[in-house]
Design a protein around this motif. Structure first.
Motif, PDB file in Angstrom:
ATOM      1  N   ILE A 167       2.281 -17.484 -20.095  1.00 45.87           N
ATOM      2  CA  ILE A 167       2.541 -16.988 -18.738  1.00 45.87           C
ATOM      3  C   ILE A 167       1.862 -15.638 -18.534  1.00 45.87           C
ATOM      4  CG2 ILE A 167       4.354 -16.036 -17.228  1.00 45.87           C
ATOM      5  CD1 ILE A 167       6.219 -18.195 -18.288  1.00 45.87           C
ATOM      6  N   GLU A 168       1.206 -15.481 -17.391  1.00 42.58           N
ATOM      7  CA  GLU A 168       0.686 -14.172 -16.998  1.00 42.58           C
ATOM      8  C   GLU A 168       1.831 -13.390 -16.355  1.00 42.58           C
ATOM      9  OE1 GLU A 168      -2.582 -12.376 -13.889  1.00 42.58           O
ATOM     10  OE2 GLU A 168      -3.104 -14.161 -15.038  1.00 42.58           O
ATOM     11  N   ALA A 169       2.181 -12.264 -16.941  1.00 39.92           N
ATOM     12  CA  ALA A 169       3.332 -11.470 -16.502  1.00 39.92           C
ATOM     13  C   ALA A 169       2.855 -10.396 -15.521  1.00 39.92           C
ATOM     14  CB  ALA A 169       4.006 -10.831 -17.717  1.00 39.92           C
ATOM     15  N   ASP A 170       3.161 -10.596 -14.253  1.00 36.03           N
ATOM     16  CA  ASP A 170       2.640  -9.738 -13.183  1.00 36.03           C
ATOM     17  C   ASP A 170       3.588  -8.569 -12.920  1.00 36.03           C
ATOM     18  OD1 ASP A 170       1.348  -8.676 -11.029  1.00 36.03           O
ATOM     19  OD2 ASP A 170       1.642 -10.395  -9.709  1.00 36.03           O
ATOM     20  N   GLU A 171       3.040  -7.351 -12.951  1.00 34.02           N
ATOM     21  CA  GLU A 171       3.882  -6.173 -12.727  1.00 34.02           C
ATOM     22  C   GLU A 171       4.090  -5.860 -11.248  1.00 34.02           C
ATOM     23  OE1 GLU A 171      -0.278  -4.347 -12.653  1.00 34.02           O
ATOM     24  OE2 GLU A 171       0.746  -6.065 -13.568  1.00 34.02           O
ATOM     25  N   PHE A 172       3.307  -6.502 -10.347  1.00 30.51           N
ATOM     26  CA  PHE A 172       3.481  -6.249  -8.914  1.00 30.51           C
ATOM     27  C   PHE A 172       4.916  -6.569  -8.499  1.00 30.51           C
ATOM     28  CE2 PHE A 172       3.493  -7.973  -4.533  1.00 30.51           C
ATOM     29  CZ  PHE A 172       3.211  -6.784  -3.864  1.00 30.51           C
ATOM     30  N   ASP A 173       5.540  -5.672  -7.761  1.00 30.20           N
ATOM     31  CA  ASP A 173       6.909  -5.865  -7.274  1.00 30.20           C
ATOM     32  C   ASP A 173       7.903  -6.049  -8.424  1.00 30.20           C
ATOM     33  OD1 ASP A 173       8.655  -6.008  -5.053  1.00 30.20           O
ATOM     34  OD2 ASP A 173       8.729  -8.192  -5.196  1.00 30.20           O
ATOM     35  N   ARG A 174       7.531  -5.547  -9.609  1.00 31.52           N
ATOM     36  CA  ARG A 174       8.368  -5.662 -10.815  1.00 31.52           C
ATOM     37  C   ARG A 174       8.701  -7.129 -11.153  1.00 31.52           C
ATOM     38  NH1 ARG A 174       9.846  -1.086  -8.028  1.00 31.52           N
ATOM     39  NH2 ARG A 174       9.880   0.860  -9.238  1.00 31.52           N
ATOM     40  N   SER A 175       7.806  -8.026 -10.800  1.00 31.88           N
ATOM     41  CA  SER A 175       8.048  -9.460 -11.013  1.00 31.88           C
ATOM     42  C   SER A 175       8.299  -9.792 -12.476  1.00 31.88           C
ATOM     43  CB  SER A 175       6.840 -10.272 -10.505  1.00 31.88           C
ATOM     44  OG  SER A 175       6.747 -10.206  -9.107  1.00 31.88           O
ATOM     45  N   PHE A 176       7.605  -9.078 -13.393  1.00 26.18           N
ATOM     46  CA  PHE A 176       7.733  -9.446 -14.808  1.00 26.18           C
ATOM     47  C   PHE A 176       9.105  -9.131 -15.402  1.00 26.18           C
ATOM     48  CE2 PHE A 176       5.419  -5.389 -16.653  1.00 26.18           C
ATOM     49  CZ  PHE A 176       6.147  -4.576 -15.817  1.00 26.18           C
ATOM     50  N   SER A 188      -2.876  -3.154 -21.029  1.00 29.66           N
ATOM     51  CA  SER A 188      -3.220  -1.866 -20.414  1.00 29.66           C
ATOM     52  C   SER A 188      -2.090  -1.441 -19.489  1.00 29.66           C
ATOM     53  CB  SER A 188      -4.523  -2.004 -19.597  1.00 29.66           C
ATOM     54  OG  SER A 188      -4.434  -3.139 -18.746  1.00 29.66           O
ATOM     55  N   THR A 189      -2.003  -0.129 -19.261  1.00 27.63           N
ATOM     56  CA  THR A 189      -0.970   0.377 -18.340  1.00 27.63           C
ATOM     57  C   THR A 189      -1.543   1.471 -17.435  1.00 27.63           C
ATOM     58  OG1 THR A 189      -0.197   1.908 -20.077  1.00 27.63           O
ATOM     59  CG2 THR A 189       1.004  -0.179 -19.830  1.00 27.63           C
ATOM     60  N   ASP A 190      -2.794   1.291 -16.997  1.00 30.09           N
ATOM     61  CA  ASP A 190      -3.377   2.248 -16.055  1.00 30.09           C
ATOM     62  C   ASP A 190      -2.644   2.126 -14.726  1.00 30.09           C
ATOM     63  OD1 ASP A 190      -5.651   3.089 -17.777  1.00 30.09           O
ATOM     64  OD2 ASP A 190      -6.156   0.964 -17.607  1.00 30.09           O
ATOM     65  N   PRO A 191      -2.218   3.232 -14.120  1.00 32.22           N
ATOM     66  CA  PRO A 191      -1.382   3.171 -12.915  1.00 32.22           C
ATOM     67  C   PRO A 191      -2.008   2.338 -11.807  1.00 32.22           C
ATOM     68  CG  PRO A 191      -1.520   5.409 -13.737  1.00 32.22           C
ATOM     69  CD  PRO A 191      -2.497   4.606 -14.534  1.00 32.22           C
ATOM     70  N   ASP A 192      -1.187   1.503 -11.178  1.00 40.45           N
ATOM     71  CA  ASP A 192      -1.603   0.674 -10.057  1.00 40.45           C
ATOM     72  C   ASP A 192      -0.358   0.376  -9.227  1.00 40.45           C
ATOM     73  OD1 ASP A 192      -3.294  -0.743  -8.415  1.00 40.45           O
ATOM     74  OD2 ASP A 192      -3.475  -2.492  -9.715  1.00 40.45           O
ATOM     75  N   THR A 199       5.132   6.563  -8.363  1.00 44.43           N
ATOM     76  CA  THR A 199       4.557   7.511  -9.314  1.00 44.43           C
ATOM     77  C   THR A 199       4.081   6.782 -10.567  1.00 44.43           C
ATOM     78  OG1 THR A 199       6.641   7.902 -10.488  1.00 44.43           O
ATOM     79  CG2 THR A 199       6.175   9.303  -8.566  1.00 44.43           C
ATOM     80  N   GLU A 200       3.203   7.455 -11.301  1.00 43.00           N
ATOM     81  CA  GLU A 200       2.733   6.903 -12.572  1.00 43.00           C
ATOM     82  C   GLU A 200       3.903   6.757 -13.547  1.00 43.00           C
ATOM     83  OE1 GLU A 200      -0.361   7.999 -16.230  1.00 43.00           O
ATOM     84  OE2 GLU A 200      -0.396   9.168 -14.375  1.00 43.00           O
ATOM     85  N   TYR A 365      -5.799  -0.634   1.183  1.00 42.13           N
ATOM     86  CA  TYR A 365      -5.984   0.748   1.664  1.00 42.13           C
ATOM     87  C   TYR A 365      -5.314   1.739   0.718  1.00 42.13           C
ATOM     88  CZ  TYR A 365      -7.543  -1.387   6.030  1.00 42.13           C
ATOM     89  OH  TYR A 365      -8.238  -2.116   6.962  1.00 42.13           O
ATOM     90  N   THR A 366      -4.101   1.400   0.240  1.00 37.05           N
ATOM     91  CA  THR A 366      -3.388   2.345  -0.618  1.00 37.05           C
ATOM     92  C   THR A 366      -4.123   2.559  -1.934  1.00 37.05           C
ATOM     93  OG1 THR A 366      -2.025   0.485  -1.398  1.00 37.05           O
ATOM     94  CG2 THR A 366      -1.086   1.904   0.319  1.00 37.05           C
ATOM     95  N   ARG A 367      -4.653   1.481  -2.521  1.00 38.74           N
ATOM     96  CA  ARG A 367      -5.364   1.621  -3.792  1.00 38.74           C
ATOM     97  C   ARG A 367      -6.636   2.452  -3.597  1.00 38.74           C
ATOM     98  NH1 ARG A 367      -5.852  -3.684  -5.500  1.00 38.74           N
ATOM     99  NH2 ARG A 367      -4.015  -3.610  -6.852  1.00 38.74           N
ATOM    100  N   THR A 368      -7.325   2.243  -2.470  1.00 38.65           N
ATOM    101  CA  THR A 368      -8.536   3.031  -2.179  1.00 38.65           C
ATOM    102  C   THR A 368      -8.178   4.504  -1.985  1.00 38.65           C
ATOM    103  OG1 THR A 368      -9.494   1.076  -1.105  1.00 38.65           O
ATOM    104  CG2 THR A 368     -10.552   3.205  -0.681  1.00 38.65           C
ATOM    105  N   ARG A 369      -7.103   4.752  -1.255  1.00 38.91           N
ATOM    106  CA  ARG A 369      -6.640   6.131  -1.030  1.00 38.91           C
ATOM    107  C   ARG A 369      -6.297   6.828  -2.345  1.00 38.91           C
ATOM    108  NH1 ARG A 369      -0.849   6.006   1.151  1.00 38.91           N
ATOM    109  NH2 ARG A 369      -0.587   5.518  -1.070  1.00 38.91           N
ATOM    110  N   ASP A 370      -5.618   6.104  -3.229  1.00 46.43           N
ATOM    111  CA  ASP A 370      -5.127   6.714  -4.466  1.00 46.43           C
ATOM    112  C   ASP A 370      -6.224   6.896  -5.521  1.00 46.43           C
ATOM    113  OD1 ASP A 370      -2.575   6.761  -3.402  1.00 46.43           O
ATOM    114  OD2 ASP A 370      -1.996   4.838  -4.298  1.00 46.43           O
ATOM    115  N   PHE A 371      -7.264   6.051  -5.492  1.00 51.25           N
ATOM    116  CA  PHE A 371      -8.215   6.023  -6.611  1.00 51.25           C
ATOM    117  C   PHE A 371      -9.688   6.060  -6.186  1.00 51.25           C
ATOM    118  CE2 PHE A 371      -4.494   3.458  -8.205  1.00 51.25           C
ATOM    119  CZ  PHE A 371      -4.038   4.391  -9.120  1.00 51.25           C
ATOM    120  N   TYR A 372      -9.999   6.559  -4.981  1.00 51.63           N
ATOM    121  CA  TYR A 372     -11.392   6.478  -4.529  1.00 51.63           C
ATOM    122  C   TYR A 372     -12.358   7.257  -5.439  1.00 51.63           C
ATOM    123  CZ  TYR A 372     -10.673  11.048  -2.224  1.00 51.63           C
ATOM    124  OH  TYR A 372     -10.401  12.365  -1.954  1.00 51.63           O
TER     125      TYR A 372
END
Length: 461
Positions: A167-176, A188-192, A199-200, A365-372
């Motif tokens: 299973i691929e464990a997805d961290e989006f919305d704390r699904s995992f 990996s645990t690079d902030p996203d 926050t990180e 947009y949020t990812r671009t704003r945070d990591f451009y």
């Protein structure tokens, strides 16, 4: 609802890569499977051919009659669906059992041995590699993947006898957090997803909590040097892996003439002469993690070698469409700065003396704003960068956040331009490219078949 009572399953957001894998599971079980998605795609068309009843207009009247009985229909939805969605509101108002995709996967990890792959990036390729190794071994496995495996032409593998489920464990919305892994890899645990986590620190803590869910007697295989500190139950073994460090790692790496071989170093048994079926430098490290998981569960040295040599990759993950001395064209799903960095680094290693052009469609947009700035640094490894407009996915525009933020930060010496996605085909017709890569998780990839044909036609001239 007990499994024996389920006669129909209805999906809201059916065409997503993760949702469709679960839909295929229930189709194989012989249940009535239906659902809604916003737009038709190659994947939804395939699901319809396999027996799923799909519609693309948000409307309660489109829901099949068999899916309107709360006693026998399970409803599964993706977190990307807004609470205001008419169909979701109907099911909520009428007492249906409604579960997120991750909850369904979590149930499977309670009834099978869940081999789960988490991480900001790398989890799709690594889980697909492990699933292929396991499936062709004496162990076999079930698998729910985050991409279409080229070996099987699907994102779902079904076994009628194996107790393992990859299973691929997805961290989006704390699904995992719904999962109960038997063993897990963390790549990996690079902030996203800072729109979710804020926050990180909160992001890293979410991974820490995930490690507490690994079952006693199981194992955690974590990438060497991550900031996140695991917290596991008693009896859970912890291993580190990496390219050249950790309990599991690679040595004697040979990259030559488009082929990659290496030796796999392991506390269980070293395996010499691993041959990468998808010869991309980043896949050395991914392969180490996949083999570690498979070996800990009993795969033999011969099975590891065969699985790695015959692994063909995943659609949109370093997906070569044209590869010859005159021209190279590939598509890569990379959409986080670290993914872009690794992708660009691997392409540069493979094509040291050729001009590399990337067409990048930022995702969110949020990812671009945070990591451009980080995006610009990663892309600046390449010779030319062509930026498309931001793909919004689930988001509304943010004032002042456009692709120009990245454009302005690209380093001196990098050729750069901006383009509307709709003009990409015309650009490809007019220009010649040496090595061309499409990057991003949006819908730019829809043009890949046409671009491939344009480039092939040019080659014939």
């Amino acid at each position: 609802m007990k499994p024996k009572d389920i006669k129909a399953v209805y999906f809201i957001g059916a065409g997503g890569i993760g949702m469709s894998a679960i839909a295929r599971y229930f189709i194989k079980k012989g249940l009535v499977v239906a659902g809604y998605d916003k737009t038709p795609s190659e994947l939804t068309q395939q699901l319809e051919k396999e027996g799923m009843l799909l519609h693309y207009e948000e409307s309660v009247t489109e829901i099949p009659y068999v899916c309107k009985d709360p006693r026998s229909c399970l409803v599964i939805y993706t977190p990307a669906i807004p609470e205001s969605h008419q169909e979701l509101a109907f099911f909520r108002a009428n007492g249906f059992e409604i579960e997120k995709r991750a909850q369904v996967l979590g149930t499977l990890t309670c009834t099978h041995k869940g081999l789960c792959f988490a991480g900001t990036h790398g989890k799709t390729t690594t889980s697909a590699m492990c699933a292929h190794i396991m499936h062709q071994s004496h162990l076999d496995c079930n698998a729910f993947l985050g991409g279409i495996s080229k070996n099987y032409g699907t994102n779902y593998i079904l076994s009628d006898h194996s107790d393992y489920v990859v299973i691929e464990a997805d961290e989006f919305d704390r699904s995992f957090h719904w999962l109960r892994p038997w063993m897990s890899v963390i790549t990996s645990t690079d902030p996203d997803h800072l729109d979710i986590y804020g926050t990180e620190e909160a992001y890293l803590d979410s991974f820490r909590h995930y490690t507490t869910l690994i079952q006693e007697g199981g194992a955690l295989i974590i990438h060497h040097g991550l900031q996140m500190k695991p917290e596991v139950k008693p009896g859970v073994r912890i291993y580190q892996y990496g390219l050249n460090k950790g309990d599991f790692h690679a040595t004697n790496i040979q990259i030559d003439n488009g082929e990659i071989t290496f030796d796999f170093i392991s506390p269980i048994e070293d395996v010499k002469g691993i041959h990468l079926g998808q010869p991309v430098p980043i896949n050395i490290e991914n392969g180490v993690a996949a083999m570690a998981m498979a070996q800990l569960n009993g795969c033999t040295a011969a099975e590891l070698k065969y699985g790695m040599k015959t692994y063909q990759g995943v659609n949109r993950r370093f997906d070569f469409k044209i590869k010859n001395n005159k021209q190279v064209f590939l598509s890569d799903y990379a959409h986080h700065p670290q993914e872009i960095y690794q992708s660009a680094k691997s392409i540069r290693e493979l094509y040291k003396h050729r001009k590399i052009t990337a067409v990048f469609q930022p995702h969110l947009y949020t990812r671009t704003r945070d990591f451009y700035k980080e995006f610009a640094d990663a892309l600046s490894q390449l010779d030319e960068v062509i930026l498309c407009d931001i793909y919004p996915a689930r988001e509304l525009p943010i004032e002042g956040v456009t692709s120009k933020l990245i454009y302005d930060q690209l380093k001196d010496g990098v050729e750069k331009s901006m383009i509307h996605k709709e003009d990409v085909l015309e650009l490809v017709k007019k220009r010649d490219f040496d090595v061309l890569v499409f990057l991003g998780a949006g819908d730019l990839d829809n043009y890949v078949p046409q671009v491939t044909q344009i480039l092939k036609n040019k080659n014939k001239q």
